[in-house]
Design an enzyme around this catalytic site. Structure first.
Site, mmCIF file in Angstrom:
data_model
loop_
_atom_site.group_PDB
_atom_site.id
_atom_site.type_symbol
_atom_site.label_atom_id
_atom_site.label_comp_id
_atom_site.label_asym_id
_atom_site.label_seq_id
_atom_site.Cartn_x
_atom_site.Cartn_y
_atom_site.Cartn_z
ATOM 1 N N HIS A 60 -10.034 15.154 -6.560
ATOM 2 C CA HIS A 60 -10.696 14.746 -7.808
ATOM 3 C C HIS A 60 -11.235 13.334 -7.643
ATOM 4 O O HIS A 60 -11.010 12.682 -6.621
ATOM 5 C CB HIS A 60 -9.737 14.856 -9.002
ATOM 6 C CG HIS A 60 -8.563 13.949 -8.966
ATOM 7 N ND1 HIS A 60 -7.579 14.018 -7.994
ATOM 8 C CD2 HIS A 60 -8.159 12.950 -9.793
ATOM 9 C CE1 HIS A 60 -6.649 13.118 -8.215
ATOM 10 N NE2 HIS A 60 -6.981 12.435 -9.301
ATOM 11 N N HIS A 62 -10.777 10.442 -9.304
ATOM 12 C CA HIS A 62 -10.076 9.216 -9.651
ATOM 13 C C HIS A 62 -10.016 8.320 -8.415
ATOM 14 O O HIS A 62 -9.864 8.800 -7.283
ATOM 15 C CB HIS A 62 -8.669 9.512 -10.171
ATOM 16 C CG HIS A 62 -8.657 9.909 -11.614
ATOM 17 N ND1 HIS A 62 -7.622 10.613 -12.194
ATOM 18 C CD2 HIS A 62 -9.564 9.687 -12.610
ATOM 19 C CE1 HIS A 62 -7.888 10.818 -13.486
ATOM 20 N NE2 HIS A 62 -9.056 10.273 -13.753
ATOM 21 N N ASP A 64 -7.969 6.337 -6.871
ATOM 22 C CA ASP A 64 -6.906 6.315 -5.871
ATOM 23 C C ASP A 64 -6.935 7.532 -4.952
ATOM 24 O O ASP A 64 -6.081 7.660 -4.066
ATOM 25 C CB ASP A 64 -5.528 6.164 -6.529
ATOM 26 C CG ASP A 64 -5.225 7.233 -7.566
ATOM 27 O OD1 ASP A 64 -6.172 7.805 -8.129
ATOM 28 O OD2 ASP A 64 -4.034 7.486 -7.836
ATOM 29 N N HIS A 65 -7.930 8.382 -5.128
ATOM 30 C CA HIS A 65 -8.078 9.545 -4.255
ATOM 31 C C HIS A 65 -9.430 9.576 -3.543
ATOM 32 O O HIS A 65 -9.639 10.429 -2.677
ATOM 33 C CB HIS A 65 -7.898 10.835 -5.054
ATOM 34 C CG HIS A 65 -6.515 10.992 -5.610
ATOM 35 N ND1 HIS A 65 -5.571 11.817 -5.056
ATOM 36 C CD2 HIS A 65 -5.917 10.397 -6.671
ATOM 37 C CE1 HIS A 65 -4.440 11.725 -5.748
ATOM 38 N NE2 HIS A 65 -4.633 10.862 -6.735
ATOM 39 N N HIS A 140 -5.477 18.282 -14.792
ATOM 40 C CA HIS A 140 -5.369 16.831 -14.823
ATOM 41 C C HIS A 140 -6.360 16.308 -15.866
ATOM 42 O O HIS A 140 -6.990 17.085 -16.575
ATOM 43 C CB HIS A 140 -5.633 16.268 -13.426
ATOM 44 C CG HIS A 140 -5.262 14.836 -13.258
ATOM 45 N ND1 HIS A 140 -4.105 14.294 -13.758
ATOM 46 C CD2 HIS A 140 -5.913 13.815 -12.628
ATOM 47 C CE1 HIS A 140 -4.058 13.015 -13.453
ATOM 48 N NE2 HIS A 140 -5.147 12.692 -12.765
ATOM 49 N N ASP A 210 -3.593 15.677 -8.236
ATOM 50 C CA ASP A 210 -2.663 15.377 -9.313
ATOM 51 C C ASP A 210 -2.664 16.519 -10.335
ATOM 52 O O ASP A 210 -3.677 17.154 -10.530
ATOM 53 C CB ASP A 210 -3.089 14.108 -10.034
ATOM 54 C CG ASP A 210 -3.093 12.870 -9.148
ATOM 55 O OD1 ASP A 210 -2.782 12.970 -7.957
ATOM 56 O OD2 ASP A 210 -3.462 11.799 -9.635
ATOM 57 N N HIS A 268 2.929 10.838 -4.293
ATOM 58 C CA HIS A 268 2.194 10.280 -5.420
ATOM 59 C C HIS A 268 3.133 9.575 -6.400
ATOM 60 O O HIS A 268 3.073 9.740 -7.606
ATOM 61 C CB HIS A 268 1.374 11.356 -6.141
ATOM 62 C CG HIS A 268 0.255 10.795 -6.974
ATOM 63 N ND1 HIS A 268 0.378 10.543 -8.322
ATOM 64 C CD2 HIS A 268 -1.000 10.435 -6.644
ATOM 65 C CE1 HIS A 268 -0.752 10.068 -8.790
ATOM 66 N NE2 HIS A 268 -1.614 9.986 -7.787
#
Length: 301
Positions: A60, A62, A64-65, A140, A210, A268
């Protein structure tokens, strides 16, 4: 099947922790899964050759990914990469990367191919004669997929003693590997079971990060060899996990138990906790086979 954890912490990078990224080596493929900040630094630390990465899977959008992706794409160019690179991720990932390349006038010298995903159903995103990769729909705050990596059943293995005993000509070898009986020149028929060993059972790996606790993913991951499931919080913050659409360690273990997986890997983690061992302790109440991901760690399955 080898799994290298490049980063496995939630939200922001810190001095000793990195956001999500990992490498799965399976059937001669080197797959990069998610690409948080500092991914390319972690790749170097783990001594993983950049040139071997041909497919990148992004769960996805976001930060941090995905915030490490443009840097990695650019570094590939600086290293004079010529091989094609395929990126699989949510619709919008092409715009994110190509905008930065355009505004910096830094177009790649290699083929860069985007496979944008928007289906709410599981779909095959990659397949060759050795590996099949499917999406796992996750729940998510934004559109998110996990990924299921499945080995295909390989060829049988020649029995070297039988090859010598029966003096099998080389031109029969491939048919034997394909499971066929063979007929010798004198008319003798040899059953395949005498000549070959069964192939190793195919392995499978499911990446789920996530997601809020969601039992609907169980059918997609039923019986997998290894499940990586996010465990951002401990059960003491279950309400916060629901609010932010993440999972607790105990919830991840419950999913593993319901799906009958062989091995659970947690990751995570929220950096609010002082010891990640607490995540394993909590998960063990639900599921017996629990490993903790940690930056730089490698698992062989």
């Amino acid at each position: 099947m080898k799994l290298t954890i490049l980063g496995c912490y939630a939200a922001t990078p810190r001095t000793l922790t990195n956001p999500t990224a990992q490498v799965l080596e399976i059937k001669n493929h080197v797959f990069l899964i998610d690409c948080g900040e500092a991914t390319q630094v972690q790749l170097r630390k783990s001594k993983i050759k950049f040139s071997k990465i041909e497919h990148i899977f992004i769960s996805h959008l976001h930060g941090d990914h995905v915030y490490g992706l443009i840097g990695l794409v650019s570094t590939f160019m600086l290293l004079n990469r010529t091989a094609d690179l395929h990126i699989y991720g949510p619709k919008g990932i092409k715009e994110i990367i190509t905008l930065q390349l355009r505004l910096s006038n830094s177009w790649t010298s290699y083929g860069l191919f985007f496979h944008e995903l928007e289906s709410a159903e599981s779909q095959v995103v990659f397949e060759d004669d050795k590996v099949l990769v499917k999406t796992i729909p996750l729940k998510h705050r934004i559109y998110t997929n996990g990924f299921l990596f499945e080995e295909k059943i390989g060829e049988k293995k020649l029995n070297p003693y039988a090859m010598q005993q029966y003096q099998i000509p080389v031109y029969h070898f491939q048919n034997i590997k394909n499971g066929k009986d063979i007929t010798l020149e004198d008319g003798t028929v040899l059953a395949n079971s005498l000549l070959a060993f069964e192939p190793n059972p195919p392995k499978s790996y499911a990446f789920c990060s996530d997601t809020v606790y969601d039992e609907s993913i169980v059918p997609y991951i039923k019986g997998v060899d290894v499940l990586y499931h996010e465990s951002t919080f401990l059960e003491s913050e279950a309400e916060l996990a629901t609010k932010t659409m993440h999972s607790t360690a105990r919830q991840a273990a419950t999913v593993a138990r319901l799906a009958g997986v062989k091995q659970l890997v947690l990751g995570h983690y929220s950096t609010r906790y002082d010891r990640i061992e607490r995540f394993r302790d909590e998960a063990l109440a639900e599921f017996p086979e629990v490993l903790l991901a940690n930056d730089g760690e490698t698992f062989n399955f």
